[in-house]
Design a protein around this motif. Structure first.
Motif, PDB file in Angstrom:
ATOM      1  N   UNK A   1      -4.926   1.343 -12.754  1.00 42.03           N
ATOM      2  CA  UNK A   1      -5.235  -0.058 -13.027  1.00 42.03           C
ATOM      3  C   UNK A   1      -5.710  -0.123 -14.473  1.00 42.03           C
ATOM      4  N   UNK A   2      -4.941  -0.745 -15.316  1.00 44.69           N
ATOM      5  CA  UNK A   2      -5.222  -0.737 -16.741  1.00 44.69           C
ATOM      6  C   UNK A   2      -6.539  -1.451 -17.059  1.00 44.69           C
ATOM      7  N   UNK A   3      -7.352  -0.783 -17.869  1.00 40.24           N
ATOM      8  CA  UNK A   3      -8.584  -1.382 -18.351  1.00 40.24           C
ATOM      9  C   UNK A   3      -9.664  -1.552 -17.306  1.00 40.24           C
ATOM     10  N   UNK A   4      -9.591  -0.807 -16.210  1.00 45.52           N
ATOM     11  CA  UNK A   4     -10.565  -0.975 -15.122  1.00 45.52           C
ATOM     12  C   UNK A   4     -11.965  -0.572 -15.567  1.00 45.52           C
ATOM     13  N   UNK A   5     -12.924  -1.457 -15.301  1.00 42.86           N
ATOM     14  CA  UNK A   5     -14.324  -1.192 -15.660  1.00 42.86           C
ATOM     15  C   UNK A   5     -15.299  -1.444 -14.498  1.00 42.86           C
TER      16      UNK A   5
ATOM     17  N   UNK B   1      -6.120 -15.561   2.306  1.00 46.38           N
ATOM     18  CA  UNK B   1      -5.737 -14.188   1.978  1.00 46.38           C
ATOM     19  C   UNK B   1      -4.229 -13.994   1.887  1.00 46.38           C
ATOM     20  N   UNK B   2      -3.507 -14.659   2.780  1.00 46.40           N
ATOM     21  CA  UNK B   2      -2.054 -14.498   2.774  1.00 46.40           C
ATOM     22  C   UNK B   2      -1.452 -15.001   1.465  1.00 46.40           C
ATOM     23  N   UNK B   3      -1.933 -16.139   0.998  1.00 45.28           N
ATOM     24  CA  UNK B   3      -1.432 -16.686  -0.265  1.00 45.28           C
ATOM     25  C   UNK B   3      -1.795 -15.764  -1.429  1.00 45.28           C
ATOM     26  N   UNK B   4      -3.005 -15.206  -1.401  1.00 45.33           N
ATOM     27  CA  UNK B   4      -3.408 -14.280  -2.463  1.00 45.33           C
ATOM     28  C   UNK B   4      -2.519 -13.055  -2.470  1.00 45.33           C
ATOM     29  N   UNK B   5      -2.228 -12.528  -1.292  1.00 44.35           N
ATOM     30  CA  UNK B   5      -1.347 -11.358  -1.179  1.00 44.35           C
ATOM     31  C   UNK B   5       0.023 -11.647  -1.771  1.00 44.35           C
ATOM     32  N   UNK B   6       0.624 -12.747  -1.370  1.00 48.85           N
ATOM     33  CA  UNK B   6       1.991 -13.055  -1.806  1.00 48.85           C
ATOM     34  C   UNK B   6       2.058 -13.476  -3.272  1.00 48.85           C
ATOM     35  N   UNK B   7       0.918 -13.822  -3.855  1.00 47.28           N
ATOM     36  CA  UNK B   7       0.906 -14.145  -5.287  1.00 47.28           C
ATOM     37  C   UNK B   7       1.045 -12.895  -6.160  1.00 47.28           C
ATOM     38  N   UNK B   8       0.861 -11.718  -5.555  1.00 45.98           N
ATOM     39  CA  UNK B   8       0.910 -10.469  -6.317  1.00 45.98           C
ATOM     40  C   UNK B   8      -0.419 -10.066  -6.926  1.00 45.98           C
ATOM     41  N   UNK B   9      -1.480 -10.847  -6.675  1.00 50.66           N
ATOM     42  CA  UNK B   9      -2.779 -10.571  -7.293  1.00 50.66           C
ATOM     43  C   UNK B   9      -3.371  -9.246  -6.859  1.00 50.66           C
ATOM     44  N   UNK B  10      -3.028  -8.773  -5.636  1.00 49.79           N
ATOM     45  CA  UNK B  10      -3.664  -7.567  -5.110  1.00 49.79           C
ATOM     46  C   UNK B  10      -2.787  -6.324  -5.214  1.00 49.79           C
ATOM     47  N   UNK B  11      -1.692  -6.446  -5.916  1.00 50.70           N
ATOM     48  CA  UNK B  11      -0.844  -5.276  -6.149  1.00 50.70           C
ATOM     49  C   UNK B  11      -1.078  -4.740  -7.550  1.00 50.70           C
ATOM     50  N   UNK B  12      -0.665  -3.513  -7.808  1.00 51.62           N
ATOM     51  CA  UNK B  12      -0.799  -2.956  -9.153  1.00 51.62           C
ATOM     52  C   UNK B  12      -0.115  -3.869 -10.165  1.00 51.62           C
TER      53      UNK B  12
ATOM     54  N   UNK C   1       0.813  -1.215   0.000  1.00 48.88           N
ATOM     55  CA  UNK C   1       0.000   0.000   0.000  1.00 48.88           C
ATOM     56  C   UNK C   1       0.845   1.262   0.000  1.00 48.88           C
ATOM     57  N   UNK C   2       1.975   1.230   0.671  1.00 46.21           N
ATOM     58  CA  UNK C   2       2.844   2.413   0.656  1.00 46.21           C
ATOM     59  C   UNK C   2       3.413   2.645  -0.740  1.00 46.21           C
ATOM     60  N   UNK C   3       3.694   1.561  -1.460  1.00 44.20           N
ATOM     61  CA  UNK C   3       4.167   1.696  -2.839  1.00 44.20           C
ATOM     62  C   UNK C   3       3.088   2.314  -3.721  1.00 44.20           C
ATOM     63  N   UNK C   4       1.840   1.893  -3.523  1.00 43.51           N
ATOM     64  CA  UNK C   4       0.734   2.468  -4.282  1.00 43.51           C
ATOM     65  C   UNK C   4       0.549   3.950  -3.947  1.00 43.51           C
ATOM     66  N   UNK C   5       0.654   4.289  -2.665  1.00 38.23           N
ATOM     67  CA  UNK C   5       0.392   5.653  -2.224  1.00 38.23           C
ATOM     68  C   UNK C   5       1.377   6.674  -2.752  1.00 38.23           C
ATOM     69  N   UNK C   6       2.561   6.218  -3.124  1.00 35.14           N
ATOM     70  CA  UNK C   6       3.557   7.150  -3.677  1.00 35.14           C
ATOM     71  C   UNK C   6       3.002   7.889  -4.894  1.00 35.14           C
ATOM     72  N   UNK C   7       2.134   7.222  -5.657  1.00 34.88           N
ATOM     73  CA  UNK C   7       1.589   7.819  -6.870  1.00 34.88           C
ATOM     74  C   UNK C   7       0.325   8.618  -6.675  1.00 34.88           C
TER      75      UNK C   7
ATOM     76  N   UNK D   1      -5.285   0.588  -4.559  1.00 35.64           N
ATOM     77  CA  UNK D   1      -4.377   1.267  -5.495  1.00 35.64           C
ATOM     78  C   UNK D   1      -4.147   2.706  -5.084  1.00 35.64           C
ATOM     79  N   UNK D   2      -5.077   3.277  -4.323  1.00 40.58           N
ATOM     80  CA  UNK D   2      -4.932   4.648  -3.823  1.00 40.58           C
ATOM     81  C   UNK D   2      -3.836   4.772  -2.789  1.00 40.58           C
ATOM     82  N   UNK D   3      -3.453   3.662  -2.189  1.00 38.60           N
ATOM     83  CA  UNK D   3      -2.568   3.662  -1.029  1.00 38.60           C
ATOM     84  C   UNK D   3      -3.308   3.313   0.242  1.00 38.60           C
ATOM     85  N   UNK D   4      -4.653   3.388   0.182  1.00 33.03           N
ATOM     86  CA  UNK D   4      -5.470   3.018   1.328  1.00 33.03           C
ATOM     87  C   UNK D   4      -5.270   3.925   2.529  1.00 33.03           C
ATOM     88  N   UNK D   5      -5.868   3.527   3.643  1.00 38.05           N
ATOM     89  CA  UNK D   5      -5.707   4.304   4.870  1.00 38.05           C
ATOM     90  C   UNK D   5      -4.263   4.297   5.349  1.00 38.05           C
ATOM     91  N   UNK D   6      -3.492   3.321   4.931  1.00 34.47           N
ATOM     92  CA  UNK D   6      -2.070   3.305   5.263  1.00 34.47           C
ATOM     93  C   UNK D   6      -1.386   4.564   4.762  1.00 34.47           C
TER      94      UNK D   6
END
Length: 396
Positions: free
Chosen positions: A372-376, A318-329, A170-176, A337-342
């Protein structure tokens, strides 16, 4: 029901600015109106989320913002639903449009927050479960978040490294994000060195309190069809504010839980019982249709709960989903993607509105630096006090 679309979104940057909450709200409202290509004179209804820590003007925020923008007889509403206040305001505005009482509505939420973590409001209130939570149990918000974290560790084997990975993402996302308070990427070592606040959560695992504001301009589909920028209009496909389905076991005891209709609030619950389920049903979509989600990361551990609550994965996955990279940009369904409350911190009545602002910019393709490319299809969801919560689904 008739369609309601988002014509404009605006925010005041979040931080600790030391100003009146009204100033923040007016900046956000004017930004949203400018984004919609409309003026205050075009607005037929104003819905605002209340703030409890800013005196009487915060309790009647709808009229407070109407006065600041200029008295002109517009209908207003002022509502409080804790962290879901902004979404309830969106829901009120949408209902006014669907009822045919106005074509254009303005939604505003703003807060000036105290330093440190949120505590109980002043005064002795022994019948108030929130007062009891703080004063009798000593269960501050970080303590409450830590109990959730401990529960994940016990039930699913979550680790401090998992929680830190949420913060890194989330901190990486928030930079943008130009509106975020913290635009700094954290590393694992820096997280490990931050002080423990409520074991196992460290200082940077928990969101801060912030000043900030967010605003939206909503309109009927008929009004929106006459506007020149139809490719930027985003549909509100669903809003859910349902309450929990599980009963209180001890009716003579105060309910000190601060959670809302989170699907996995009890171990056997799935997302199908949650606040997200009602939104999915109304929108006619499901978890597999999502392109992104903005979830309420009051703590890093709570974000993992949300993955399961909105159906991105099964319980304990959830932990496996996180580490798979599915929830990152760049992943399958980027989360926060906003950076969240973090990256933002809490500005209570503005938070749910800010989430929908982010969805709006993402679905328009205007989230520069974090797109997020192609977000609908996007979903936002949050947790409020004592049964309050919200889920909003937007579509392009």
């Amino acid at each position: 029901m008739s369609d309601v679309v988002i014509l404009g979104a605006g925010m005041h940057p979040w931080g600790k600015w030391g100003k009146n909450f009204v100033e923040y709200g007016v900046v956000a409202a004017r930004a949203a109106l400018a984004d919609a290509g409309l003026g205050w004179d075009d607005v037929g209804f104003l819905a605002a989320g209340n703030t409890m820590r800013n005196g009487y003007p915060g309790y009647v925020s709808g009229s407070t913002f109407a006065q600041a923008l200029g008295w002109r007889g517009v209908r207003v509403s002022s509502g409080y639903a804790a962290c879901a206040s902004g979404a309830v305001a969106i829901d009120q505005a949408r209902a006014q449009i669907q009822a045919g009482r106005c074509d254009v509505a303005l939604v505003v939420g703003a807060d000036t927050a105290p330093k440190g973590f949120f505590g109980p409001l002043p005064g002795e209130r022994p019948e108030d479960p929130d007062w009891l939570r703080f004063r009798i149990l000593g269960a501050t918000n970080p303590t409450y978040f830590a109990l959730y974290a401990r529960r994940r560790m016990e039930q699913y084997g979550a680790t401090a490294k998992d929680f830190a990975t949420v913060k890194v993402k989330n901190s990486r996302h928030g930079v943008g994000n130009p509106y975020a308070r913290y635009r700094k990427e954290f590393g694992y070592d820096e997280i490990a060195e931050s002080p423990v606040v409520a074991d196992p959560l460290r200082l940077v695992d928990i969101c801060a309190t912030s000043d900030g504001a967010a605003s939206l301009v909503l309109a009927s589909a008929e009004f929106a069809a006459s506007r020149p920028d139809r490719d930027r209009q985003i549909k509100i496909a669903a809003i859910s504010t349902v309450t929990p389905q599980y009963p209180n076991t001890y009716l003579d005891m105060p309910d000190i839980a601060t959670d809302s209709a989170i699907g996995a609030a009890l171990p056997e619950r799935s997302f199908r019982d949650s606040i997200a389920a009602a939104a999915y049903e109304e929108a006619g979509v499901g978890p597999d249709d999502l392109d992104l989600a903005e979830v309420y990361d009051l703590s890093t551990a709570l974000e993992l709960d949300w993955y399961e609550n909105i159906g991105l994965c099964g319980e304990g996955e959830a932990e496996a989903l996180l580490h798979s990279g599915a929830t990152t940009l760049g992943g399958k369904v980027p989360v926060n993607a906003s950076g969240g409350l973090a990256s933002f911190g809490e500005a209570i009545p503005a938070q749910a509105i800010a989430q929908v602002c982010e969805l709006t910019w993402q679905l328009r393709g205007e989230a520069e630096g974090r797109q997020v490319e192609g977000a609908r299809v996007g979903l936002s969801i949050n947790q409020g006090l004592f049964g309050h919560g919200s889920c909003v689904i937007t579509t392009k």
